[in-house]
Enzyme design. Structure first.
Site, PDB file in Angstrom:
ATOM      1  N   LYS A  83       0.849  -1.201   0.000  1.00 16.37           N
ATOM      2  CA  LYS A  83       0.000   0.000   0.000  1.00 16.37           C
ATOM      3  C   LYS A  83       0.880   1.246   0.000  1.00 16.37           C
ATOM      4  CE  LYS A  83      -3.761   2.221   2.636  1.00 16.37           C
ATOM      5  NZ  LYS A  83      -4.570   2.189   3.867  1.00 16.37           N
ATOM      6  N   SER A 103      -9.591   2.269   3.339  1.00 21.67           N
ATOM      7  CA  SER A 103      -8.735   2.930   2.390  1.00 21.67           C
ATOM      8  C   SER A 103      -7.778   1.987   1.670  1.00 21.67           C
ATOM      9  CB  SER A 103      -7.913   4.008   3.108  1.00 21.67           C
ATOM     10  OG  SER A 103      -7.025   3.416   4.041  1.00 21.67           O
ATOM     11  N   SER A 114      -9.814   0.087   7.665  1.00 22.03           N
ATOM     12  CA  SER A 114      -9.297   0.177   6.298  1.00 22.03           C
ATOM     13  C   SER A 114      -8.663  -1.094   5.739  1.00 22.03           C
ATOM     14  CB  SER A 114      -8.278   1.308   6.202  1.00 22.03           C
ATOM     15  OG  SER A 114      -8.935   2.544   6.188  1.00 22.03           O
TER      16      SER A 114
END
Lengths: 488, 112
Positions: free
Chosen positions: A88, A163, A187
């Site tokens: 990420k 997210s 997330s």
């Protein structure tokens, strides 16, 4: 849904880490071939899905070649040797831009690796590239990235969750064997639920936050996504442990999560909080989660109804605590040391204000403003201090509950994946997508989201398994039992 | 706590946060702040008198024997106070918007 052929092609389950390790050890497959195969798949599907923001092919092939050299000599391979992993973009990694999904960090090349990245490299993982996410990990749909939204491979008209939506979508589309995400209020778990993969929220302090571009420091955690529970356990085992660069990282020994995940769950007491099955829960999600609970009952777990009566206050507490911390953490983005600097500035003050105005997206600005407001003179006690007090009530409630049960099972999210654009005009509605995940974030406990079924439209549904602080082994065991029980 | 953020307050908070909000952004930010703060007001239903605020998870881990790191007796785990290599200065400066190679450069801070 776009069309069935496309979706079938997009959604693919990767081979397990154990299968790939065996193939590389036996010489049936080289790490280089495996990496090339993944880059070919990324080239084919990334233009539509928008999962990867940058690729690190040269480095990855070097990593793969060194694994192949070890395998060719017949020497023992490290735990993740040759396994293709995506990172990420809020975690820094040398040799690739780290943008945190924000225009303010466009083109920023960090001079060091996050500890979780260092540990993956040391374990032999082949790092494919950096993965799209909501800007500074703020969002529940992955629509807040400055680099465009990620699409859910299960249905490309829908969001992958946020997210860490890119990290979950990468798994669902088999654009990596495992990925790293971060979870501040849900997330990792919520996108895992939306994309039909396994996502892990480790206990606060279990994985170092060093090199994680901070959003809310008392909540942020780094954790893995994988296609199955055992793989997720193997990745966590590698990235967990103490770190001199993070004073909040725990020195407790890391357990053998993979072995623990295989243990029988017979006799475990599972709490079902009634507040998580009340109004607002989609009927199909409820049915899928209940099938997961039935699977646990069938394996000999004792199912107990419990009450977590402060649950309804978790979202207000979360949005005060997280935004207050974000307003402080994001003060570092001022155009001085890295990132975007406004070309229109005439003096130091306007350089700060214009660089931030031009660099941040609307959700980040909204949260900075809310956090600054909650911390400002006259409002501190009414908002921030009040939120911290209720945070303690929420956390204490979990400690009390865990005195009577070994794990708690809930839906991960109130609905399956929603459509792109459906909630973008209503921040509050978007925040409610995290209603079942934020309590664990505030309390610092651990959890796993494991797929437990699908809606009639074929959208995945996730079940959240929560365990006490440092209770990852129990969470993995229960999640594994759900995974196995539902496959039978 | 009551939620009624005026436009002046939005501007004041933006100033505190070093954000130069565009004119057309201000009304939507005002609307969103009010809507979120109105929702947050439900915390008033709870009596929290005497409850110790929880700022960090480590506050909560006293129920575990060896919860966090090498405890210094105050629930905080700190590394040894020793010299260590830091980031390479040249590499850090490569990422700066403006630098003379040794320092970050900014527009003038003090006007004569």
């Amino acid at each position: 849904m776009t069309d069935t052929m496309t979706t079938e092609k997009l959604v693919e389950k990767p081979a397990t880490i154990a299968e790939l390790r065996r193939a590389i050890t036996d010489g049936a497959l080289t790490a280089t071939e495996l990496a090339e195969r993944y880059y070919a798949r990324i080239a084919e599907h990334n233009p539509l899905l928008n999962v990867y923001l940058s690729l690190t092919k040269e480095q990855a092939l070097e990593q793969a070649a060194s694994v192949d050299a070890i395998a060719a000599k017949g020497d023992p391979l490290s735990p993740l040797a040759g396994i293709p992993v995506g990172i990420k973009d809020v975690l820094v990694m040398q040799g690739a831009p780290s943008t945190a999904g924000s225009a303010i960090l466009k083109g920023y090349h960090p001079p060091y690796d996050a500890t979780a990245v260092t540990k993956l490299k040391a374990a032999g993982a082949v790092l494919l590239g950096k993965i799209n996410c909501d800007e500074f990990a703020m969002g529940s749909s992955n629509e807040n990235s400055a680099y465009g939204p990620v699409r859910n491979p299960v249905d490309t008209e829908r969001v992958p969750g946020g997210s860490s939506g890119g990290s979950a979508a990468a798994l669902a589309a088999n654009l990596a064997v495992a990925t790293l995400g971060t979870d501040t209020g849900g997330s990792i778990r919520q996108p895992a639920s939306f994309c039909g993969v396994v996502g892990v929220l480790p206990t606060y302090g279990r994985v170092s936050r060093y090199g994680l571009i901070a959003f809310a420091s008392s909540l942020d955690r780094v954790g893995p996504f994988a296609a199955n529970v055992r793989d997720a356990a193997e990745i966590l085992q590698v990235i967990a442990g103490p770190d001199v660069n993070d004073a909040t990282s725990s020195s407790r020994p890391v357990e053998d999560y993979a072995a623990e995940s295989e243990k029988d769950v017979k006799g475990l007491r599972i709490g079902i909080p009634e507040e998580y099955f009340a109004e607002g829960l989609d009927a199909e999600v409820r049915a899928a989660v209940e099938s997961g609970i039935d699977a646990l009952r069938a394996t000999g777990c004792e199912i107990k109804t419990i009450s977590l009566k402060h649950t309804k206050y978790a979202i207000p507490v979360y949005y005060l605590v997280a935004t207050a911390e974000a307003s402080a953490n994001l003060a570092r983005f001022d155009g001085v040391r890295y990132g975007h600097r406004s070309a229109s500035a005439t003096n130091l003050s306007s350089m700060y204000r214009l660089s931030r105005e031009e660099g941040f997206g609307p959700e980040v600005k909204r949260r900075i403003l809310l956090g600054t407001y909650a911390l400002s003179a006259g409002y501190y006690d009414a908002y921030y201090k009040k939120a911290q007090q209720v945070r303690r009530l929420l956390a204490d409630e979990f400690l009390t509950a865990f005195a009577g049960v070994d794990a708690i099972v809930t839906p991960t999210a109130p609905t399956a994946a929603f459509k792109l654009g459906e909630k973008t005009d209503d921040p509050l509605a978007m925040y409610l997508a995290d209603i079942y995940t934020v309590t664990a974030s505030l309390a610092g406990i651990c959890g796993v989201s494991v797929p437990c079924g699908a809606t009639a439209e074929g959208l995945p549904v996730g079940m959240q398994v929560l365990a006490p602080h440092f209770g990852e082994s129990v969470a993995f065991r229960v999640a594994q039992a759900v995974e196995t029980g539902l496959v039978k | 706590m009551s939620a009624n953020v005026s436009m002046e307050e939005v501007e004041r908070v933006a100033e505190l946060a070093n954000l130069d909000l565009a004119e057309d952004e201000k009304p939507s930010m005002q609307r969103d702040l009010n809507s979120i703060l109105e929702y947050v007001a439900q915390l008033n239903e709870l009596d929290t008198a005497g409850i110790e605020p929880m700022a960090q998870v480590s506050d909560l881990l006293s129920h575990l024997d060896d919860s966090v790191g090498q405890d210094d007796g105050h629930g905080v785990s700190l590394r040894a106070d020793a010299f260590r290599a830091s980031l390479d200065r040249a590499r850090v400066m490569e990422e700066a918007p403006e630098t003379d190679g040794a320092f970050f450069k900014t527009p003038k801070v003090i006007e004569r």
